[in-house]
Design an enzyme around this catalytic site. Structure first.
Site, PDB file in Angstrom:
ATOM      1  N   ASP A  80      -7.951  -5.259  -0.242  1.00  0.00           N
ATOM      2  CA  ASP A  80      -8.390  -6.110  -1.360  1.00  0.00           C
ATOM      3  C   ASP A  80      -8.013  -7.568  -1.193  1.00  0.00           C
ATOM      4  OD1 ASP A  80      -7.513  -3.266  -3.170  1.00  0.00           O
ATOM      5  OD2 ASP A  80      -9.552  -4.057  -3.016  1.00  0.00           O
ATOM      6  N   HIS A 100       0.851  -1.192   0.000  1.00  0.00           N
ATOM      7  CA  HIS A 100       0.000   0.000   0.000  1.00  0.00           C
ATOM      8  C   HIS A 100       0.885   1.239   0.000  1.00  0.00           C
ATOM      9  CE1 HIS A 100      -3.165   2.824   1.152  1.00  0.00           C
ATOM     10  NE2 HIS A 100      -4.018   1.894   0.759  1.00  0.00           N
TER      11      HIS A 100
HETATM   12  C1  SDX Z   1      -6.170   0.205  -2.979  1.00  0.00           C
HETATM   13  O1  SDX Z   1      -4.326   4.607  -1.937  1.00  0.00           O
HETATM   14  C2  SDX Z   1      -5.312   4.012  -1.367  1.00  0.00           C
HETATM   15  O2  SDX Z   1      -5.756   4.383  -0.288  1.00  0.00           O
HETATM   16  C3  SDX Z   1      -5.903   2.870  -2.144  1.00  0.00           C
HETATM   17  C4  SDX Z   1      -6.938   2.008  -1.431  1.00  0.00           C
HETATM   18  C5  SDX Z   1      -8.229   2.770  -1.176  1.00  0.00           C
HETATM   19  O3  SDX Z   1      -8.968   2.365  -0.272  1.00  0.00           O
HETATM   20  O4  SDX Z   1      -8.536   3.713  -1.953  1.00  0.00           O
HETATM   21  O5  SDX Z   1      -6.424   1.547  -0.211  1.00  0.00           O
HETATM   22  C6  SDX Z   1      -7.327   0.810  -2.287  1.00  0.00           C
HETATM   23  O6  SDX Z   1      -5.882   0.566  -4.083  1.00  0.00           O
HETATM   24  C7  SDX Z   1      -5.337  -0.813  -2.240  1.00  0.00           C
HETATM   25  C8  SDX Z   1      -4.086  -1.276  -3.058  1.00  0.00           C
HETATM   26  C9  SDX Z   1      -4.564  -2.332  -4.046  1.00  0.00           C
HETATM   27  N1  SDX Z   1      -3.449  -2.699  -4.983  1.00  0.00           N
HETATM   28  C10 SDX Z   1      -2.873  -3.884  -4.924  1.00  0.00           C
HETATM   29  O7  SDX Z   1      -3.075  -4.721  -4.059  1.00  0.00           O
HETATM   30  C11 SDX Z   1      -1.909  -4.153  -6.073  1.00  0.00           C
HETATM   31  C12 SDX Z   1      -0.588  -4.734  -5.527  1.00  0.00           C
HETATM   32  N2  SDX Z   1       0.108  -3.711  -4.764  1.00  0.00           N
HETATM   33  C13 SDX Z   1       0.957  -2.829  -5.486  1.00  0.00           C
HETATM   34  O8  SDX Z   1       0.974  -2.742  -6.811  1.00  0.00           O
HETATM   35  C14 SDX Z   1       1.557  -1.698  -4.648  1.00  0.00           C
HETATM   36  O9  SDX Z   1       1.797  -2.178  -3.399  1.00  0.00           O
HETATM   37  C15 SDX Z   1       0.731  -0.424  -4.572  1.00  0.00           C
HETATM   38  C16 SDX Z   1       0.434   0.104  -5.934  1.00  0.00           C
HETATM   39  C17 SDX Z   1      -0.533  -0.666  -3.828  1.00  0.00           C
HETATM   40  C18 SDX Z   1       1.567   0.601  -3.822  1.00  0.00           C
HETATM   41  O10 SDX Z   1       2.703   0.794  -4.523  1.00  0.00           O
HETATM   42  P1  SDX Z   1       3.709   2.009  -4.143  1.00  0.00           P
HETATM   43  O11 SDX Z   1       3.388   2.614  -2.851  1.00  0.00           O
HETATM   44  O12 SDX Z   1       3.792   2.906  -5.322  1.00  0.00           O
HETATM   45  O13 SDX Z   1       5.023   1.273  -3.863  1.00  0.00           O
HETATM   46  P2  SDX Z   1       6.004   0.790  -4.977  1.00  0.00           P
HETATM   47  O14 SDX Z   1       5.237   0.309  -6.157  1.00  0.00           O
HETATM   48  O15 SDX Z   1       7.025   1.844  -5.181  1.00  0.00           O
HETATM   49  O16 SDX Z   1       6.628  -0.479  -4.266  1.00  0.00           O
HETATM   50  C19 SDX Z   1       7.640  -0.284  -3.279  1.00  0.00           C
HETATM   51  C20 SDX Z   1       8.476  -1.552  -3.373  1.00  0.00           C
HETATM   52  C21 SDX Z   1       8.883  -1.872  -4.814  1.00  0.00           C
HETATM   53  O17 SDX Z   1      10.103  -2.572  -4.738  1.00  0.00           O
HETATM   54  P3  SDX Z   1      11.492  -1.695  -5.055  1.00  0.00           P
HETATM   55  O18 SDX Z   1      11.309  -1.069  -6.404  1.00  0.00           O
HETATM   56  O19 SDX Z   1      11.562  -0.680  -3.923  1.00  0.00           O
HETATM   57  O20 SDX Z   1      12.573  -2.724  -5.007  1.00  0.00           O
HETATM   58  O21 SDX Z   1       7.672  -2.676  -2.938  1.00  0.00           O
HETATM   59  C22 SDX Z   1       7.503  -3.587  -4.016  1.00  0.00           C
HETATM   60  C23 SDX Z   1       7.827  -2.838  -5.290  1.00  0.00           C
HETATM   61  O22 SDX Z   1       8.325  -3.723  -6.283  1.00  0.00           O
HETATM   62  N3  SDX Z   1       6.100  -3.988  -3.988  1.00  0.00           N
HETATM   63  C24 SDX Z   1       5.669  -5.221  -4.162  1.00  0.00           C
HETATM   64  C25 SDX Z   1       4.272  -5.144  -4.018  1.00  0.00           C
HETATM   65  N4  SDX Z   1       3.901  -3.896  -3.779  1.00  0.00           N
HETATM   66  C26 SDX Z   1       5.039  -3.167  -3.766  1.00  0.00           C
HETATM   67  N5  SDX Z   1       6.310  -6.374  -4.424  1.00  0.00           N
HETATM   68  C27 SDX Z   1       5.542  -7.477  -4.540  1.00  0.00           C
HETATM   69  N6  SDX Z   1       4.194  -7.494  -4.420  1.00  0.00           N
HETATM   70  C28 SDX Z   1       3.527  -6.354  -4.142  1.00  0.00           C
HETATM   71  N7  SDX Z   1       2.214  -6.364  -4.027  1.00  0.00           N
END
Ligand code: SDX
Length: 431
Positions: A366, A308
């Site tokens: 989710d 998140h």
């Molecule tokens: C919702 O914003 C909100 O409030 C949203 C929400 C709401 O109620 O409105 O809460 C609803 O959208 C919840 C999130 C649902 N999405 C997912 O579950 C999809 C999977 N999660 C991700 O894609 C990710 O975690 C995000 C998009 C939710 C957040 O991404 P960020 O904050 O932009 O973080 P990032 O992508 O920069 O990741 C940071 C690191 C990265 O590694 P590095 O580049 O630092 O090496 O964490 C890793 C990412 O690769 N990472 C994951 C991961 N999520 C982040 N690695 C594996 N699996 C994951 N799910």
């Protein structure tokens, strides 16, 4: 909010600039850079808005480090266990828990707005039966501005209130109609003798051929899922609604924009993507393979329902959702659901893995919601429409807060330009 004694000093090329520091009632201080470009001729750069407060608000507060979520100051776990969705809608809209009389009046108003204009039924028939219900919802909700002209004047507080009530009331009807259309069944009209969640279940699962009795425990679980999705500060879809409304667009168009943004798998589409991922994993013994893929920088795969932007601790909604999953599946006699077992084992494996611990990746809202919704009988394609249905009150409350601000200006971000500087046109024969 403005504490004149607190300022930050910025020095650029020997010139010094004082930036006021704004103090919140909770959360981090905010550096006020509104005059920065005018004073120093520089922009700030924050493409994902990871360090940017785009507005001030009194509606929802999140502490990502503690895993805390408050709606008008009330913790989400208390609201989920002691309140119900329409009362939470009142709280978000009017910044107060209603008295019994206020709540009865509000629920009666919402109940009386649940039908949609009969001509709007035709819109559904313009879509292919296999259209994703989110596509249908974007289209039909946007089309509401072609029908409800008496609530599109955003300068009129009464019209703003009627539009808010119409959207909250009609979203379940539209979502249920999108579902019925996708499975070739006739539309089911809302019923005023059912409460909000029971009405939605009835509109989705009732058929003319036989009466459908709504199980009150499932209705309670549905209502709790709505509450857990109601609002969430300045997330991507809410920010979309705010940016759209800053141009003066009507509320139906703004909510349609929010629905479109929510659809993405990184946002509200994650509940559908998560269940599809759990089904792809299929059995507990395949979990290590998927954990390895999620950690592999060369593999775009991510654990859906994990991580998140704000929560670097448990998403408090996920905790409540997990409890609800156990209750609903036991009620339905599917507590041995293999996908629930995969989800729980996957969560345990990920939380025990240093990669997820270091990056502070925890289950989000989710991760478990799809398991409950599938057990209730919804196809995965209906998961995000249900999220959109519930989030409408958050979008419209944030829209109302922004529209009511006399200092509102149109949102107009700038950029870090990395393209070509000015150059002369070249005729085709000279290229
Ligand atoms: C919702 O914003 C909100 O409030 C949203 C929400 C709401 O109620 O409105 O809460 C609803 O959208 C919840 C999130 C649902 N999405 C997912 O579950 C999809 C999977 N999660 C991700 O894609 C990710 O975690 C995000 C998009 C939710 C957040 O991404 P960020 O904050 O932009 O973080 P990032 O992508 O920069 O990741 C940071 C690191 C990265 O590694 P590095 O580049 O630092 O090496 O964490 C890793 C990412 O690769 N990472 C994951 C991961 N999520 C982040 N690695 C594996 N699996 C994951 N799910």
């Amino acid at each position: 909010m403005v504490d004149e004694t607190k300022t930050a000093k910025l020095t650029i090329d020997g010139d010094s600039y004082d930036l006021p520091i704004l103090s919140p009632t909770a959360g981090p201080d905010v550096l006020d850079i509104r005059k920065l470009y005018g004073q120093a001729g520089v922009f700030t750069y924050d493409p994902g808005f990871t360090s940017t407060a785009a507005c001030d608000s009194t509606i929802t507060f999140i502490d990502g480090g503690k895993g805390e979520l408050l709606h008008r100051g009330y913790p989400i776990d208390q609201l989920a266990s002691q309140s119900h969705f329409l009362e939470v809608c009142y709280l978000l809209l009017y910044d107060a828990l209603p008295t019994a009389a206020e709540l009865e009046d509000f629920e009666t108003t919402i109940t009386r707005h649940t039908m949609i204009h009969e001509q709007m039924h035709n819109f559904f028939r313009g879509f292919r039966r296999d259209a994703h219900p989110m596509a249908t919802m974007v289209g039909v909700v946007g089309a509401m501005s072609a029908f409800y002209h008496d609530s599109t004047d955003i300068a009129d507080p009464r019209q703003r209130e009627i539009a808010s009530h119409r959207l909250i009331a009609k979203m379940p009807t539209i979502a249920a109609m999108a579902y019925k259309y996708s499975i070739g069944q006739p539309f089911v009209y809302p019923r005023n003798d059912l409460d909000y969640a029971a009405n939605f279940l009835h509109m989705c699962f009732s058929v003319p051929a036989e009466e459908y009795q709504v199980d009150p425990i499932l209705a309670r679980a549905m209502d709790r899922i709505f509450t857990l999705h109601a609002d969430h500060e300045q997330n991507a879809s809410t920010s979309t609604v705010r940016l759209a409304s800053s141009s003066g667009a009507n509320p139906f168009a703004c909510i349609a924009a929010g629905i479109a943004c929510l659809w993405g798998p990184a946002h509200g589409g994650a509940n559908q993507a998560c269940l599809e991922m759990l089904n792809e994993i299929g059995t507990v013994d395949r979990i290590p393979e998927f954990i390895a893929r999620a950690k592999d920088k060369n593999d775009p795969f991510r654990l859906m329902g994990f991580g998140h932007r704000v929560y670097k601790n448990f998403d408090p909604r996920a905790t409540v959702m997990k409890q609800s999953a156990d209750e609903v599946l036991e009620l339905l006699g599917v507590e041995n659901n293999p996908i629930l077992a995969v989800a729980k084992e996957l969560e345990a494996a990920a939380l025990a893995d240093p990669y997820f611990a270091e990056k502070k990746l925890f289950p989000n809202v989710d991760f478990y919601s799809g398991i409950i919704l599938e057990a209730m009988g919804f196809p995965t394609s209906m998961f995000t429409p249900i999220f959109a249905l519930a989030r409408t009150v958050g979008w419209i409350s944030q829209w109302k807060e922004q529209i009511s601000d006399p200092a509102l200006k149109i949102g107009r971000p700038r950029q870090l330009y990395l393209g070509e500087t000015a150059r002369d046109y070249v005729n085709i024969e000279d290229r």
